[in-house]
Design an enzyme around this catalytic site. Structure first.
Site, mmCIF file in Angstrom:
data_model
loop_
_atom_site.group_PDB
_atom_site.id
_atom_site.type_symbol
_atom_site.label_atom_id
_atom_site.label_comp_id
_atom_site.label_asym_id
_atom_site.label_seq_id
_atom_site.Cartn_x
_atom_site.Cartn_y
_atom_site.Cartn_z
ATOM 1 N N ASN A 7 49.526 39.584 37.237
ATOM 2 C CA ASN A 7 49.128 40.064 36.072
ATOM 3 C C ASN A 7 49.212 41.652 35.990
ATOM 4 O O ASN A 7 48.438 42.285 36.558
ATOM 5 C CB ASN A 7 47.751 39.485 35.723
ATOM 6 C CG ASN A 7 47.146 39.874 34.281
ATOM 7 O OD1 ASN A 7 47.112 40.968 33.932
ATOM 8 N ND2 ASN A 7 46.442 38.918 33.725
ATOM 9 N N ARG A 18 46.646 57.848 29.276
ATOM 10 C CA ARG A 18 47.167 59.079 28.795
ATOM 11 C C ARG A 18 48.390 58.661 28.077
ATOM 12 O O ARG A 18 48.473 57.517 27.847
ATOM 13 C CB ARG A 18 47.861 59.487 30.311
ATOM 14 C CG ARG A 18 46.778 60.052 31.107
ATOM 15 C CD ARG A 18 46.251 61.494 30.806
ATOM 16 N NE ARG A 18 45.244 61.995 31.834
ATOM 17 C CZ ARG A 18 45.579 62.657 32.746
ATOM 18 N NH1 ARG A 18 46.875 63.359 32.856
ATOM 19 N NH2 ARG A 18 44.493 63.248 33.450
ATOM 20 N N HIS A 43 48.409 39.414 29.204
ATOM 21 C CA HIS A 43 47.145 38.922 28.356
ATOM 22 C C HIS A 43 47.224 39.963 27.035
ATOM 23 O O HIS A 43 46.278 40.770 27.116
ATOM 24 C CB HIS A 43 45.979 38.858 28.970
ATOM 25 C CG HIS A 43 45.005 38.019 28.379
ATOM 26 N ND1 HIS A 43 44.020 37.090 28.971
ATOM 27 C CD2 HIS A 43 44.828 37.966 26.914
ATOM 28 C CE1 HIS A 43 43.535 36.749 28.225
ATOM 29 N NE2 HIS A 43 43.745 37.159 26.725
ATOM 30 N N ARG A 45 46.094 41.603 23.856
ATOM 31 C CA ARG A 45 45.038 41.410 23.050
ATOM 32 C C ARG A 45 45.395 42.077 21.577
ATOM 33 O O ARG A 45 45.960 43.050 21.506
ATOM 34 C CB ARG A 45 43.753 41.773 23.696
ATOM 35 C CG ARG A 45 43.245 40.974 24.946
ATOM 36 C CD ARG A 45 42.134 41.602 25.659
ATOM 37 N NE ARG A 45 41.703 40.791 26.881
ATOM 38 C CZ ARG A 45 40.936 39.657 27.059
ATOM 39 N NH1 ARG A 45 40.487 39.371 25.884
ATOM 40 N NH2 ARG A 45 40.983 39.077 28.304
ATOM 41 N N HIS A 50 45.289 46.845 26.402
ATOM 42 C CA HIS A 50 46.080 46.645 27.869
ATOM 43 C C HIS A 50 47.540 46.579 27.506
ATOM 44 O O HIS A 50 47.858 47.871 27.109
ATOM 45 C CB HIS A 50 45.669 45.427 28.544
ATOM 46 C CG HIS A 50 44.211 45.089 28.870
ATOM 47 N ND1 HIS A 50 43.666 44.107 28.525
ATOM 48 C CD2 HIS A 50 43.289 46.002 29.340
ATOM 49 C CE1 HIS A 50 42.166 44.137 28.827
ATOM 50 N NE2 HIS A 50 41.847 45.422 29.353
ATOM 51 N N GLU A 74 49.670 34.791 28.192
ATOM 52 C CA GLU A 74 47.984 34.105 27.769
ATOM 53 C C GLU A 74 47.378 34.682 26.789
ATOM 54 O O GLU A 74 47.543 35.793 26.608
ATOM 55 C CB GLU A 74 47.319 34.099 29.253
ATOM 56 C CG GLU A 74 47.389 35.457 29.988
ATOM 57 C CD GLU A 74 46.453 35.175 31.014
ATOM 58 O OE1 GLU A 74 46.418 34.558 32.086
ATOM 59 O OE2 GLU A 74 45.323 36.161 31.624
ATOM 60 N N THR A 104 36.846 40.565 29.050
ATOM 61 C CA THR A 104 37.689 39.601 29.771
ATOM 62 C C THR A 104 37.622 37.874 29.437
ATOM 63 O O THR A 104 36.080 37.853 29.153
ATOM 64 C CB THR A 104 37.879 39.907 31.480
ATOM 65 O OG1 THR A 104 38.770 39.144 31.935
ATOM 66 C CG2 THR A 104 36.479 39.486 31.885
ATOM 67 N N HIS A 195 41.551 34.120 37.991
ATOM 68 C CA HIS A 195 40.356 35.031 37.546
ATOM 69 C C HIS A 195 39.497 35.420 38.904
ATOM 70 O O HIS A 195 39.207 34.277 39.427
ATOM 71 C CB HIS A 195 39.588 34.481 36.437
ATOM 72 C CG HIS A 195 39.139 35.553 35.479
ATOM 73 N ND1 HIS A 195 38.142 36.279 35.851
ATOM 74 C CD2 HIS A 195 39.458 35.805 34.184
ATOM 75 C CE1 HIS A 195 37.825 37.380 34.746
ATOM 76 N NE2 HIS A 195 38.810 36.930 33.818
ATOM 77 N N ASP A 196 39.572 36.594 39.267
ATOM 78 C CA ASP A 196 38.692 37.235 40.256
ATOM 79 C C ASP A 196 39.397 36.476 41.655
ATOM 80 O O ASP A 196 38.623 36.558 42.535
ATOM 81 C CB ASP A 196 37.440 36.810 40.105
ATOM 82 C CG ASP A 196 36.687 37.493 39.005
ATOM 83 O OD1 ASP A 196 36.983 38.553 38.916
ATOM 84 O OD2 ASP A 196 36.318 37.054 38.129
ATOM 85 N N GLY A 217 45.353 39.716 38.867
ATOM 86 C CA GLY A 217 45.881 41.093 38.162
ATOM 87 C C GLY A 217 44.454 41.990 38.786
ATOM 88 O O GLY A 217 44.890 43.058 39.425
ATOM 89 N N HIS A 218 43.413 41.986 38.392
ATOM 90 C CA HIS A 218 42.757 43.001 38.746
ATOM 91 C C HIS A 218 42.288 43.317 40.143
ATOM 92 O O HIS A 218 42.600 44.357 40.567
ATOM 93 C CB HIS A 218 40.984 42.582 38.125
ATOM 94 C CG HIS A 218 39.925 43.586 38.379
ATOM 95 N ND1 HIS A 218 39.869 44.753 37.444
ATOM 96 C CD2 HIS A 218 38.851 43.626 39.357
ATOM 97 C CE1 HIS A 218 38.854 45.364 37.873
ATOM 98 N NE2 HIS A 218 38.464 44.806 39.144
HETATM 99 N N1 PXP Z 1 43.748 33.893 33.715
HETATM 100 C C1 PXP Z 1 43.355 34.475 32.781
HETATM 101 C C2 PXP Z 1 43.247 33.499 31.535
HETATM 102 C C3 PXP Z 1 42.730 35.689 32.569
HETATM 103 O O1 PXP Z 1 42.303 36.057 31.255
HETATM 104 C C4 PXP Z 1 42.841 36.515 33.434
HETATM 105 C C5 PXP Z 1 42.297 38.047 33.195
HETATM 106 O O2 PXP Z 1 43.543 38.647 32.326
HETATM 107 C C6 PXP Z 1 43.590 36.122 34.683
HETATM 108 C C7 PXP Z 1 43.710 34.972 35.112
HETATM 109 C C8 PXP Z 1 43.596 37.163 35.911
HETATM 110 O O3 PXP Z 1 42.309 37.592 36.345
HETATM 111 P P1 PXP Z 1 42.009 38.782 37.491
HETATM 112 O O4 PXP Z 1 42.457 39.923 36.483
HETATM 113 O O5 PXP Z 1 40.592 38.869 37.649
HETATM 114 O O6 PXP Z 1 43.105 38.364 38.592
#
Ligand code: PXP
Length: 242
Positions: A7, A18, A43, A45, A50, A74, A104, A195-196, A217-218
């Site tokens: 991601n 910047r 993703h 928005r 982003h 997504e 998020t 996610h996470d 991603g994060h």
């Molecule tokens: N899946 C979805 C639906 C998300 O919204 C996100 C965050 O944009 C992720 C996966 C990835 O999560 P993370 O950035 O914590 O890895």
């Protein structure tokens, strides 16, 4: 084998702080693909804080030149989002029930309560030959409704797993994810997760069989800061190849 979909929202966030194209989103996409990643997720928005619409088209063009790399978009199925998805035609679209101002994603779909919207949206994706996925809390009883509205896959929302990782409660929480994945697989649905997730908690999570894809991603970007991009991608590919 689980597909790693990187991601790149956080790279765009850094770039947006910047006025210049630095770090370049496509440059980062190119780097991780050269290192072996076979999936890219964005993703977009509504406020473009982003990735921007222009990034989505640029990644589409990149992916066209790199067969074997999957593009996953997504987001919440607003008319604008769906118009973008139907124009770009990614390999996969993951529908997420988040409000425009949300920091998020923080919950999965209440499928029965959104049945009409989901049916209509999934129908559009099917006609456009775009694989669909629904962001879902780990709840096996939801699978029947997911199947009924016509999704191809679920994406398990893994925040709960990540926040219990390393605690005594980890086993019970992991089991709920495993049970939901098993119910989805039995219903003929593919299973993604995200996610996470990070380098530490991913190996245990992937003891769940048949996870087709993880989007990360994060943590991945933070890990790149400390360990460097090549080392981080190599470690993720090692974990996901099993
Ligand atoms: N899946 C979805 C639906 C998300 O919204 C996100 C965050 O944009 C992720 C996966 C990835 O999560 P993370 O950035 O914590 O890895």
């Amino acid at each position: 084998m689980t597909l790693l979909s990187v991601n790149v929202n956080k790279i765009a966030l850094l770039r947006n702080s910047r006025g210049r194209d630095y770090p370049g989103v496509i440059e980062f996409v190119d780097t991780v693909v050269r290192l072996g990643a076979r999936g890219i997720t964005v993703h977009p928005r509504p406020d473009e804080r982003h990735v921007r619409r222009s990034d989505v088209f640029a990644i589409r063009d990149f992916v066209k030149l790199h067969p074997g790399v999957e593009f996953n978009i997504e987001g919440y199925p607003s008319p604008d989002f769906m118009a973008l998805v139907l124009e770009v035609k990614p390999h996969q679209c993951t529908l997420v029930p988040d409000a425009p101002e949300q920091l998020t994603s923080d919950h999965g779909w209440d499928v029965p309560a959104n049945e009409a919207l989901l049916r209509e949206t999934l129908d559009q994706l099917r006609q456009a030959k775009i694989r669909s996925s629904l962001f879902l809390d780990p709840e096996p009883s939801l699978i029947e409704a997911v199947k009924a509205v016509g999704a191809d896959r679920i994406e398990l929302y893994t925040e709960d797993y990540a926040s219990h990782f390393g605690l005594e409660s980890e086993g019970g929480v992991w089991q709920r994810y495993a049970d939901t994945a098993a119910a989805a697989t039995a219903a003929g649905l593919g299973v993604n997760a995200g996610h996470d997730l990070n380098l530490e908690n991913l190996p245990r999570f992937l003891e769940i069989p048949d996870i087709a894809e993880v989007s990360i991603g994060h943590a991945l970007v933070v890990e790149c800061l400390y360990q460097g991009v090549p080392a981080v991608i190599e470690k993720y590919l090692e974990i996901t190849k099993a």
